[in-house]
Design a protein around this motif. Structure first.
Motif, short mmCIF file in Angstrom:
data_model
loop_
_atom_site.label_atom_id
_atom_site.label_comp_id
_atom_site.label_asym_id
_atom_site.label_seq_id
_atom_site.Cartn_x
_atom_site.Cartn_y
_atom_site.Cartn_z
N THR A 203 0.85 -1.19 0.00
CA THR A 203 0.00 0.00 0.00
C THR A 203 0.88 1.24 0.00
OG1 THR A 203 -1.92 -1.01 1.05
CG2 THR A 203 -1.59 1.34 1.44
N VAL A 204 0.51 2.22 -0.82
CA VAL A 204 1.26 3.46 -0.94
C VAL A 204 0.34 4.63 -0.60
CG1 VAL A 204 2.56 4.98 -2.48
CG2 VAL A 204 2.74 2.50 -2.74
N CYS A 205 0.81 5.51 0.26
CA CYS A 205 0.08 6.72 0.61
C CYS A 205 0.85 7.92 0.06
CB CYS A 205 -0.06 6.83 2.13
SG CYS A 205 -0.85 8.36 2.68
N VAL A 206 0.18 8.73 -0.74
CA VAL A 206 0.84 9.86 -1.41
C VAL A 206 0.31 11.17 -0.83
CG1 VAL A 206 1.35 10.98 -3.60
CG2 VAL A 206 1.06 8.50 -3.51
N GLN A 207 1.17 11.88 -0.11
CA GLN A 207 0.87 13.24 0.33
C GLN A 207 1.33 14.18 -0.77
OE1 GLN A 207 -0.45 15.32 2.73
NE2 GLN A 207 0.45 17.02 1.60
N GLY A 208 0.39 14.91 -1.35
CA GLY A 208 0.75 15.79 -2.45
C GLY A 208 -0.05 17.07 -2.41
N GLY A 209 0.62 18.20 -2.46
CA GLY A 209 -0.05 19.49 -2.48
C GLY A 209 -0.71 19.73 -3.83
N PRO A 210 -1.38 20.87 -3.97
CA PRO A 210 -2.07 21.20 -5.22
C PRO A 210 -1.11 21.21 -6.42
CG PRO A 210 -2.69 22.72 -3.48
CD PRO A 210 -1.54 21.93 -2.95
N GLY A 211 -1.54 20.59 -7.51
CA GLY A 211 -0.77 20.63 -8.74
C GLY A 211 0.38 19.66 -8.82
N THR A 212 0.53 18.78 -7.81
CA THR A 212 1.64 17.82 -7.85
C THR A 212 1.28 16.56 -8.63
OG1 THR A 212 0.91 16.91 -5.72
CG2 THR A 212 2.61 18.62 -5.65
N GLY A 213 0.04 16.44 -9.05
CA GLY A 213 -0.36 15.31 -9.89
C GLY A 213 -0.71 14.05 -9.14
N LYS A 214 -1.08 14.15 -7.86
CA LYS A 214 -1.33 12.94 -7.08
C LYS A 214 -2.52 12.13 -7.61
CE LYS A 214 -3.78 15.55 -3.51
NZ LYS A 214 -3.54 16.86 -4.17
N THR A 215 -3.58 12.82 -8.05
CA THR A 215 -4.74 12.09 -8.59
C THR A 215 -4.35 11.33 -9.84
OG1 THR A 215 -6.36 13.63 -7.68
CG2 THR A 215 -7.04 12.34 -9.59
N ALA A 216 -3.64 12.01 -10.74
CA ALA A 216 -3.21 11.36 -11.98
C ALA A 216 -2.27 10.19 -11.67
CB ALA A 216 -2.52 12.36 -12.89
N VAL A 217 -1.39 10.35 -10.68
CA VAL A 217 -0.48 9.28 -10.30
C VAL A 217 -1.27 8.06 -9.83
CG1 VAL A 217 1.19 8.57 -8.53
CG2 VAL A 217 1.53 10.71 -9.78
N GLY A 218 -2.30 8.30 -9.03
CA GLY A 218 -3.12 7.19 -8.55
C GLY A 218 -3.81 6.46 -9.69
N LEU A 219 -4.38 7.20 -10.63
CA LEU A 219 -5.08 6.58 -11.76
C LEU A 219 -4.10 5.83 -12.67
CD1 LEU A 219 -7.55 9.46 -12.65
CD2 LEU A 219 -8.07 7.32 -11.47
N HIS A 220 -2.93 6.40 -12.88
CA HIS A 220 -1.94 5.73 -13.73
C HIS A 220 -1.36 4.51 -13.02
CE1 HIS A 220 -2.44 9.40 -15.99
NE2 HIS A 220 -1.72 8.90 -16.97
N ARG A 221 -1.33 4.53 -11.69
CA ARG A 221 -0.88 3.34 -10.98
C ARG A 221 -1.87 2.19 -11.20
NH1 ARG A 221 -0.22 1.49 -4.73
NH2 ARG A 221 1.22 -0.21 -5.19
N VAL A 222 -3.17 2.51 -11.19
CA VAL A 222 -4.17 1.47 -11.49
C VAL A 222 -3.93 0.90 -12.88
CG1 VAL A 222 -6.61 1.05 -11.94
CG2 VAL A 222 -5.94 2.43 -9.99
N ALA A 223 -3.72 1.79 -13.85
CA ALA A 223 -3.49 1.32 -15.22
C ALA A 223 -2.24 0.45 -15.29
CB ALA A 223 -3.35 2.51 -16.16
N TYR A 224 -1.18 0.83 -14.58
CA TYR A 224 0.05 0.04 -14.58
C TYR A 224 -0.18 -1.33 -13.92
CZ TYR A 224 4.62 -1.74 -13.36
OH TYR A 224 5.71 -2.57 -13.22
N LEU A 225 -0.87 -1.35 -12.79
CA LEU A 225 -1.11 -2.61 -12.09
C LEU A 225 -1.97 -3.55 -12.93
CD1 LEU A 225 -1.70 -1.33 -8.44
CD2 LEU A 225 0.35 -2.47 -9.35
N LEU A 226 -2.93 -2.99 -13.66
CA LEU A 226 -3.76 -3.83 -14.54
C LEU A 226 -2.92 -4.42 -15.68
CD1 LEU A 226 -6.98 -1.66 -14.66
CD2 LEU A 226 -6.82 -3.99 -13.80
#
Length: 686
Positions: A203-226
């Protein structure tokens, strides 16, 4: 195999040559889709069930092979120097790889575009002048719509060429936005790529301020894991959890654009929708109901229904009577309680355990009973009556209804857990008569979900992405954690943007409530989306809302547009919107919820149409009127922020209000105008 690197033998200019490869790749993708469409499964399926499953898989494959006309099929190219070794099949000397959103091969099966998730694509994101990873050249492509219009080369292995910032990369990051959120597959940065490619087991927890791309990172991690674990996740499932429907609508096209169509999206409220939510709690009650201590209160209340037997169980079979004494039944009940299994599972096991005790007596008397006899005894009316008396069924919603309506029942099970004042705070002033008539709140629904899990185990998924996690209560974390007890999670959030009374205080605490204490916490501090002047201004609030948190450092070359304007009336806000509408891209007018009706009237009077959050922007309708309470997670090219002090005053306390303001200030990608008649909050230097 890959395309040989031999530009010298091709007389065409590089851009023409790359356009030719793009056209050939699109033709190859079209052929791949046509091959799937032409499959005839009539003679290969054993029955109609297999036929349905196979037909659905083929349909999903056809959708995944769609060629989106306005989306680049590939966005980069890697030219390798040497073969990485005989043990590795990819990357032979002189080979070239085009990196794109999905794999494309020609009629012979040779790759024309490599999926961005493949191991050979990783250096596109990780290679640098300091560590070129055996890459001679990295080429980035620029597009207008789906047409290739430019390219940019980095000669990573050439010591004579100085390292420089990619202009195409900056342009892609700053490209105007119309419509839902886009993928960032062409602009993933090294620190983001490390998180994206982290393994499924952790499990990975990402602390990211505005504009750091945390949402996109999470979605792309799903795509990578799939991509990396498709077979396993196809069995166990994946889920993306967002804060509200508007946010989910905003992000819903990211994964399909990457060819992933099977990921479910939901809010926490969707997950716990066992009852209709029609009521609300005040802040004090919601905080207590969201406290993890309620899990113990619920556990006690559920198991209070178990009573020890006072009489023997007598089973009549034919002419024989078999008697299981009360003390033996009590031992069986005690053993089941000690095993700490779900209430419902233990209740199902109890008749079998009593039946087993009867079979032991039968065997001692010389009989030879089998499993069918044990099942018959377990269904015997005397056994069923005993089980109903000792271990009755529990309805989770009725249980929570009683806890919130019956002060004595709550007091018994909350003793030593909740104080008397806390108990009074969560008790209903007017008890509901039934589950259907109750005005359940969102926090009540989470309590019912907890009780439901005590009775029967919640099915677990293979991977869950939890976005905007900082706003969840401990009980909501537990609800999410139940959905990935045997899987892993990606937790995304920003402690500075917590705007609920129960907002997360630390990620260690959040992971503990989630049941993932071993999770790794990563921090993203490089800002790619928010302009330098805007994030610097917003960061003035951090000492008051999240002391000790590292401010986001914008790495944008373009400082963006930022202005604070005094205003006297609604017309000044409308004028700022009209000014920004002359630019290309999306515009968000963010205001305190209470001011939305007046601003809507002002826009209408000026003949300016506006959308609500979640409605898709188009080139004709680019202005969205956003209540501050719904702004989290959304982005616009330009933002007009109306009356910052009103945003603060719209929350129950100053810290929450300042956090809401921090969110509103950081929604802009290219420019922000702050318009105010009232004095600015002192924390902004006003």
């Amino acid at each position: 195999m890959s395309t040989p690197v031999d530009d010298a033998l091709d007389s065409r200019d590089p851009l023409t040559r790359e356009r030719s490869h793009l056209a050939s790749s699109r033709s190859a993708l079209r052929a791949m889709r046509e091959d799937v469409e032409s499959l005839d499964i009539r003679d290969v399926t054993a029955n109609w069930v297999n036929a349905e499953v196979l037909a659905r898989q083929i349909d999903e494959r056809i959708k995944a092979l769609a060629d989106l006309s306005d989306t680049p099929l590939f966005f980069g190219r890697l030219d390798y120097l040497h073969a990485p070794g005989a043990a590795e099949a990819e990357g032979a000397e002189g080979e070239r790889f085009y990196i794109g959103r999905r794999h494309v091969h020609d009629a012979e099966g040779d790759p024309m575009v490599i999926d961005w998730r493949a191991p050979v694509s990783q250096p596109f994101y990780r290679a640098s002048k300091k560590d070129p990873l055996d890459v001679a050249l990295r080429r980035r492509f620029g597009y207008t719509g789906g047409d290739l219009t430019a390219y940019e080369d980095e000669h990573l292995s050439d010591p004579a060429e100085a390292a420089r910032t990619s202009k195409l990369l900056q342009q892609e990051i700053e490209r105007p936005r119309v419509g839902p959120m886009r993928d960032i597959v062409a602009t993933i940065q090294p620190e983001q790529d490390e998180i994206v490619r982290s393994g499924l087991g952790g499990t990975v927890c990402v602390q990211g301020g505005p504009g750091t791309g945390k949402t996109a990172v999470g979605l792309h991690r799903v795509a990578y894991l799939l991509y990396a674990h498709r077979e396993r996740l196809a069995r166990t499932g994946t889920l993306v959890i967002g804060p509200n429907k508007s946010f989910l609508h905003y992000i819903e096209q990211v994964l399909p654009a990457l060819g992933e169509l099977t990921v479910r999206q939901a809010t926490v409220d969707d997950l716990v929708a066992h009852v209709e939510v029609r009521g609300t709690d005040d802040a004090a009650a919601a905080v207590i109901k969201g406290d993890a201590r309620l899990a113990e209160v619920l556990r006690r209340a559920v198991y209070s229904h178990v009573t020890m037997p006072t009489e023997a169980v007598v089973v009549v079979r034919g002419s024989r009577r078999w008697r299981v004494p009360a003390y033996e039944v009590e031992e069986i009940v005690g053993e089941l309680l000690a095993r700490d299994i779900r209430y419902g599972a233990a209740r199902e096991a109890l008749p079998q355990r009593i039946a087993h005790a009867v079979l032991v007596q039968m065997e001692r008397s010389g009989e030879a009973p089998d499993d069918r006899v044990q099942d018959a005894v377990a269904r015997n009316s005397a056994v069923k009556a005993a089980v109903k008396e000792i271990w009755p069924p529990v309805d989770p919603a009725k249980l929570v209804l009683r806890l919130l309506a019956d002060a004595d029942f709550l007091a018994v099970h909350a003793r030593g857990v909740l104080s008397e004042d806390e108990q009074k705070t969560i008790l209903w002033a007017k008890p509901a008569r039934s589950v259907k008539s109750a005005r359940w709140s969102a926090a009540d629904a989470v309590l019912i979900d907890e009780a439901n899990d005590i009775v029967a185990r919640t099915p677990s998924l293979g991977h869950v992405v939890l976005d905007e996690a900082q706003d969840l209560s401990p009980m909501q974390y537990r609800a999410v954690g139940r959905r990935c007890t045997t899987g892993s999670a990606t937790v995304l959030g920003d402690l500075a943007q917590g705007t609920t009374p129960w907002a997360t205080r630390s990620w260690d605490e959040a992971l503990a409530h989630l049941g993932k204490s071993e999770g790794v916490i990563e921090e993203l501090t490089a800002g790619f989306r928010v302009p330098t002047d805007v994030i610097t201004y917003a960061s003035r609030l951090l000492p008051s809302i999240a002391p000790g948190l590292t401010p986001v450092a914008s790495i944008r070359d373009n400082p963006g547009f930022f202005e604070v304007r005094p205003a006297s009336e609604t017309a000044d806000v409308v004028a700022a919107c009209e000014e920004l509408l002359r630019n290309e891209g999306s515009i968000g007018l963010i205001a305190a919820d209470a001011r939305i009706p007046a601003l809507s009237e002002g826009l209408a009077a000026a003949g300016i149409g506006c959308l609500a959050p979640g409605e898709e922007t188009t080139r004709q309708n680019r202005l969205t009127l956003v209540p501050a309470s719904l702004a989290k997670g959304l982005e616009y090219d330009y933002v007009v922020l109306d009356e910052p002090q009103a945003v603060v005053d719209g929350e129950p306390d100053e810290r929450t209000g300042l956090r809401r303001l921090y969110v509103a200030l950081t929604r802009a990608v290219s420019g922000l105008i702050v318009v105010h008649a009232a004095p600015l909050p002192a924390q902004l230097g006003g």
